[in-house]
Scaffold this active site. Structure first.
Site, short mmCIF file in Angstrom:
data_model
loop_
_atom_site.label_atom_id
_atom_site.label_comp_id
_atom_site.label_asym_id
_atom_site.label_seq_id
_atom_site.Cartn_x
_atom_site.Cartn_y
_atom_site.Cartn_z
CE1 TYR A 79 -10.60 0.15 -12.66
CE2 TYR A 79 -10.50 -2.05 -13.61
CZ TYR A 79 -9.96 -0.79 -13.46
OH TYR A 79 -8.80 -0.47 -14.11
CG ASN A 88 -3.69 7.87 -8.92
OD1 ASN A 88 -3.18 8.82 -8.32
ND2 ASN A 88 -3.30 6.62 -8.77
CD GLU A 95 2.76 -3.38 -6.30
OE1 GLU A 95 1.60 -3.87 -6.20
OE2 GLU A 95 2.98 -2.16 -6.27
#
Length: 182
Positions: free
Chosen positions: A107, A128, A167
């Site tokens: 962040y 989002n 991922e």
């Protein structure tokens, strides 16, 4: 096992003009909303029956690209998006889409890049509308995972952990059964 009915968060309320449907994934059902061929929103934990008795089938491109991601996280999203948000949020969401698969940003790093605070970055990540496609899960705290979709624990943080493992950004790999680790 996680009780999806009692999870935190507010269910997505589709507008009457926006078709919506459910997509079965290793994370469970995702709620998907679109306009034409453009993705408008993804609901990570839709409440049962919040999409009607017979949800609509998402457009082929949305269905295929999300399915491909869960099979191979290296697949790039090329979906058209219709995102409602302030210019600051739009800027941050565009930057999030440049974070490579398997990498994270803090962040604080993003705040310095944008000339703002880490809290403002976190609030924009929380707002989002299309998590996964706009990979806010790749934004972490300086001392751990941080939050995800407005939560600092529970189902939503377990989803963030799963996505990062999927991922390759966290060790351990995702659970092969699709049950989210806590």
């Amino acid at each position: 096992m996680i009780d999806r009915i009692q999870c935190e968060g507010v269910p997505m309320k589709p507008l009457p003009a926006d078709p919506c449907g459910l997509l079965t994934t290793p994370l469970g059902n995702l709620g998907v909303r679109w306009r034409g061929e453009a993705l408008v929103a993804i609901d990570l934990a839709p409440y049962p029956n919040s999409y009607g008795v017979e949800p609509a089938q998402p457009p082929t491109a949305i269905l295929h690209q999300l399915t491909d991601y869960f099979c191979n996280p290296q697949k790039r999203f090329t979906l058209p998006l219709q995102l409602a948000g302030t210019p600051f949020r739009q800027r941050l969401w565009a930057i999030l889409q440049t974070i490579p698969v398997g990498e994270t940003r803090s962040y604080g790093e993003l705040a310095r890049l944008l000339g703002t605070s880490a809290r403002a970055v976190g609030q924009a990540c929380r707002a989002n509308p299309c998590p996964i496609v706009i990979p806010c899960h790749r934004v972490v705290g300086c001392d751990g995972l941080g939050g995800f979709a407005g939560a600092r624990d529970g189902l939503r943080l377990a989803i963030k952990r799963w996505l990062l493992q999927h991922e390759g950004a966290l060790s351990g790999g995702p659970s092969p059964t699709g049950i989210l680790p806590l």
